[in-house]
Write a protein that holds these residues in place. Sequence first.
Motif, PDB file in Angstrom:
ATOM      1  N   SER A 203      -2.379   4.359  -3.461  1.00 57.55           N
ATOM      2  CA  SER A 203      -3.282   5.388  -2.921  1.00 57.55           C
ATOM      3  C   SER A 203      -2.591   6.710  -2.633  1.00 57.55           C
ATOM      4  O   SER A 203      -3.248   7.659  -2.199  1.00 57.55           O
ATOM      5  CB  SER A 203      -3.952   4.883  -1.635  1.00 57.55           C
ATOM      6  OG  SER A 203      -3.016   4.754  -0.584  1.00 57.55           O
TER       7      SER A 203
ATOM      8  N   ASP B 126      -6.467  -2.214   8.588  1.00 56.50           N
ATOM      9  CA  ASP B 126      -7.510  -3.212   8.382  1.00 56.50           C
ATOM     10  C   ASP B 126      -6.955  -4.515   7.811  1.00 56.50           C
ATOM     11  O   ASP B 126      -7.396  -5.607   8.205  1.00 56.50           O
ATOM     12  CB  ASP B 126      -8.594  -2.651   7.461  1.00 56.50           C
ATOM     13  CG  ASP B 126      -9.419  -1.569   8.138  1.00 56.50           C
ATOM     14  OD1 ASP B 126      -9.407  -1.508   9.381  1.00 56.50           O
ATOM     15  OD2 ASP B 126     -10.059  -0.779   7.426  1.00 56.50           O
ATOM     16  N   TYR B 127      -6.005  -4.422   6.889  1.00 54.90           N
ATOM     17  CA  TYR B 127      -5.413  -5.650   6.343  1.00 54.90           C
ATOM     18  C   TYR B 127      -4.581  -6.374   7.398  1.00 54.90           C
ATOM     19  O   TYR B 127      -4.569  -7.610   7.465  1.00 54.90           O
ATOM     20  CB  TYR B 127      -4.575  -5.346   5.105  1.00 54.90           C
ATOM     21  CG  TYR B 127      -5.376  -5.336   3.822  1.00 54.90           C
ATOM     22  CD1 TYR B 127      -6.012  -6.486   3.373  1.00 54.90           C
ATOM     23  CD2 TYR B 127      -5.512  -4.183   3.060  1.00 54.90           C
ATOM     24  CE1 TYR B 127      -6.761  -6.494   2.203  1.00 54.90           C
ATOM     25  CE2 TYR B 127      -6.260  -4.166   1.888  1.00 54.90           C
ATOM     26  CZ  TYR B 127      -6.882  -5.332   1.461  1.00 54.90           C
ATOM     27  OH  TYR B 127      -7.633  -5.332   0.306  1.00 54.90           O
TER      28      TYR B 127
ATOM     29  N   ILE C 284      -6.792   7.200   3.635  1.00 51.72           N
ATOM     30  CA  ILE C 284      -7.271   5.885   3.201  1.00 51.72           C
ATOM     31  C   ILE C 284      -6.167   4.845   3.300  1.00 51.72           C
ATOM     32  O   ILE C 284      -6.392   3.717   3.744  1.00 51.72           O
ATOM     33  CB  ILE C 284      -7.817   5.959   1.760  1.00 51.72           C
ATOM     34  CG1 ILE C 284      -9.035   6.888   1.690  1.00 51.72           C
ATOM     35  CG2 ILE C 284      -8.194   4.571   1.260  1.00 51.72           C
ATOM     36  CD1 ILE C 284      -9.536   7.134   0.273  1.00 51.72           C
TER      37      ILE C 284
ATOM     38  N   GLN D  40      -5.626   3.626   6.857  1.00 47.96           N
ATOM     39  CA  GLN D  40      -6.727   2.770   7.297  1.00 47.96           C
ATOM     40  C   GLN D  40      -6.643   1.387   6.656  1.00 47.96           C
ATOM     41  O   GLN D  40      -6.907   0.364   7.312  1.00 47.96           O
ATOM     42  CB  GLN D  40      -8.063   3.422   6.943  1.00 47.96           C
ATOM     43  CG  GLN D  40      -9.273   2.696   7.504  1.00 47.96           C
ATOM     44  CD  GLN D  40      -9.345   2.755   9.013  1.00 47.96           C
ATOM     45  OE1 GLN D  40      -9.215   3.829   9.595  1.00 47.96           O
ATOM     46  NE2 GLN D  40      -9.546   1.616   9.659  1.00 47.96           N
ATOM     47  N   LEU D  41      -6.276   1.336   5.385  1.00 48.44           N
ATOM     48  CA  LEU D  41      -6.124   0.055   4.702  1.00 48.44           C
ATOM     49  C   LEU D  41      -5.037  -0.792   5.358  1.00 48.44           C
ATOM     50  O   LEU D  41      -5.193  -2.006   5.525  1.00 48.44           O
ATOM     51  CB  LEU D  41      -5.790   0.281   3.227  1.00 48.44           C
ATOM     52  CG  LEU D  41      -6.947   0.728   2.332  1.00 48.44           C
ATOM     53  CD1 LEU D  41      -6.426   1.231   0.997  1.00 48.44           C
ATOM     54  CD2 LEU D  41      -7.932  -0.429   2.109  1.00 48.44           C
TER      55      LEU D  41
ATOM     56  N   ILE E 214       0.841  -1.200   0.000  1.00 57.18           N
ATOM     57  CA  ILE E 214       0.000   0.000   0.000  1.00 57.18           C
ATOM     58  C   ILE E 214       0.873   1.246   0.000  1.00 57.18           C
ATOM     59  O   ILE E 214       1.706   1.427   0.896  1.00 57.18           O
ATOM     60  CB  ILE E 214      -0.913   0.015   1.242  1.00 57.18           C
ATOM     61  CG1 ILE E 214      -1.802  -1.238   1.272  1.00 57.18           C
ATOM     62  CG2 ILE E 214      -1.774   1.280   1.263  1.00 57.18           C
ATOM     63  CD1 ILE E 214      -2.522  -1.454   2.586  1.00 57.18           C
TER      64      ILE E 214
ATOM     65  N   SER F  85     -12.131   2.232   3.391  1.00 57.58           N
ATOM     66  CA  SER F  85     -11.363   0.987   3.418  1.00 57.58           C
ATOM     67  C   SER F  85     -12.266  -0.226   3.237  1.00 57.58           C
ATOM     68  O   SER F  85     -11.940  -1.154   2.483  1.00 57.58           O
ATOM     69  CB  SER F  85     -10.596   0.882   4.738  1.00 57.58           C
ATOM     70  OG  SER F  85      -9.965  -0.378   4.862  1.00 57.58           O
ATOM     71  N   ASN F  86     -13.406  -0.232   3.896  1.00 57.98           N
ATOM     72  CA  ASN F  86     -14.345  -1.347   3.768  1.00 57.98           C
ATOM     73  C   ASN F  86     -14.817  -1.503   2.325  1.00 57.98           C
ATOM     74  O   ASN F  86     -14.897  -2.624   1.799  1.00 57.98           O
ATOM     75  CB  ASN F  86     -15.552  -1.136   4.684  1.00 57.98           C
ATOM     76  CG  ASN F  86     -15.214  -1.341   6.146  1.00 57.98           C
ATOM     77  OD1 ASN F  86     -14.244  -2.020   6.487  1.00 57.98           O
ATOM     78  ND2 ASN F  86     -16.005  -0.751   7.033  1.00 57.98           N
TER      79      ASN F  86
ATOM     80  N   ARG G 135     -11.774  -2.820   0.156  1.00 57.23           N
ATOM     81  CA  ARG G 135     -11.435  -4.220   0.424  1.00 57.23           C
ATOM     82  C   ARG G 135     -12.538  -5.163  -0.049  1.00 57.23           C
ATOM     83  O   ARG G 135     -12.271  -6.237  -0.596  1.00 57.23           O
ATOM     84  CB  ARG G 135     -11.145  -4.415   1.907  1.00 57.23           C
ATOM     85  CG  ARG G 135      -9.841  -3.767   2.364  1.00 57.23           C
ATOM     86  CD  ARG G 135      -9.529  -3.968   3.838  1.00 57.23           C
ATOM     87  NE  ARG G 135     -10.479  -3.279   4.700  1.00 57.23           N
ATOM     88  CZ  ARG G 135     -11.368  -3.891   5.471  1.00 57.23           C
ATOM     89  NH1 ARG G 135     -11.424  -5.221   5.495  1.00 57.23           N
ATOM     90  NH2 ARG G 135     -12.192  -3.193   6.236  1.00 57.23           N
TER      91      ARG G 135
END
Length: 243
Positions: free
Chosen positions: A79, A19-20, A12, A15-16, A5, A198-199, A202
């Motif tokens: 991103s 979350d990953y 963003i 956050q990614l 990323i 992010s949701n 993904r």
Amino acid sequence: MKVLITGATSGIGRQLVADYLAAGETVYACGRSEAKLQSLQEELQGQGQLHLVPFDVTDHTGTLIALRQLSEIDCVILSAGVCEYIDEPSDIQGPLFQRVFAANYFGVVNCVEGIIPQLSEGARLVIIDSMARLFPFTRAEAYASSKAAVHYLANTLKVDLAPAGVQVISVSPGFVSTPMTSKNDFAMPMQVTAAEASNAIRSGIEKGKHQIYFPRLFGFIMRMLNALPLGLQLYLSKRMKKG
């Protein structure tokens, strides 16, 4: 899964990364500030396998060196980006456009060049543009045109990387609450959080979508505006400017 990323230290991208990692994936977090990357690692310590990859996407040579040290990346999410607005036509300056395109367009080109050798069949290349590319918004000459260029690039890559089994996914966000958009001095309808962004990204990647728009209603509205005759688009944009 190995996920790379860019723009990982803010908005963003950040956050990614979180979350990953929470999902148990191995994450390669890329950013130009080593200090911010270290801060990110400290914040997320113990949540998964996080690898820091410091480089500036606008540095062609540095980007290639950093990315070609990696291998077997399953998903790449580009991103990183910047935004500069133009308040008056007299403010249009070549250096401003060059700065925006250096990060938003050539930054993507540099990353694509560097990462393609590391992508094998089944890998996914995710390129984030913006819904701003869909309508002639005032003040957005540099930002939106750079995102339009990125979107076109992604669509051509969808064709050219298909024989290698690499799927290219375009992401077109609306307004997302990030440090970058916090500087905006205008209304941002249907704004979503970085977590919601992010949701959406993904989920779209997991479903194998070729194009991701979010929020959905705003994406529908923007695509409808894009489908209008140019004269009507210009009329509406002028009305918005007066308002």
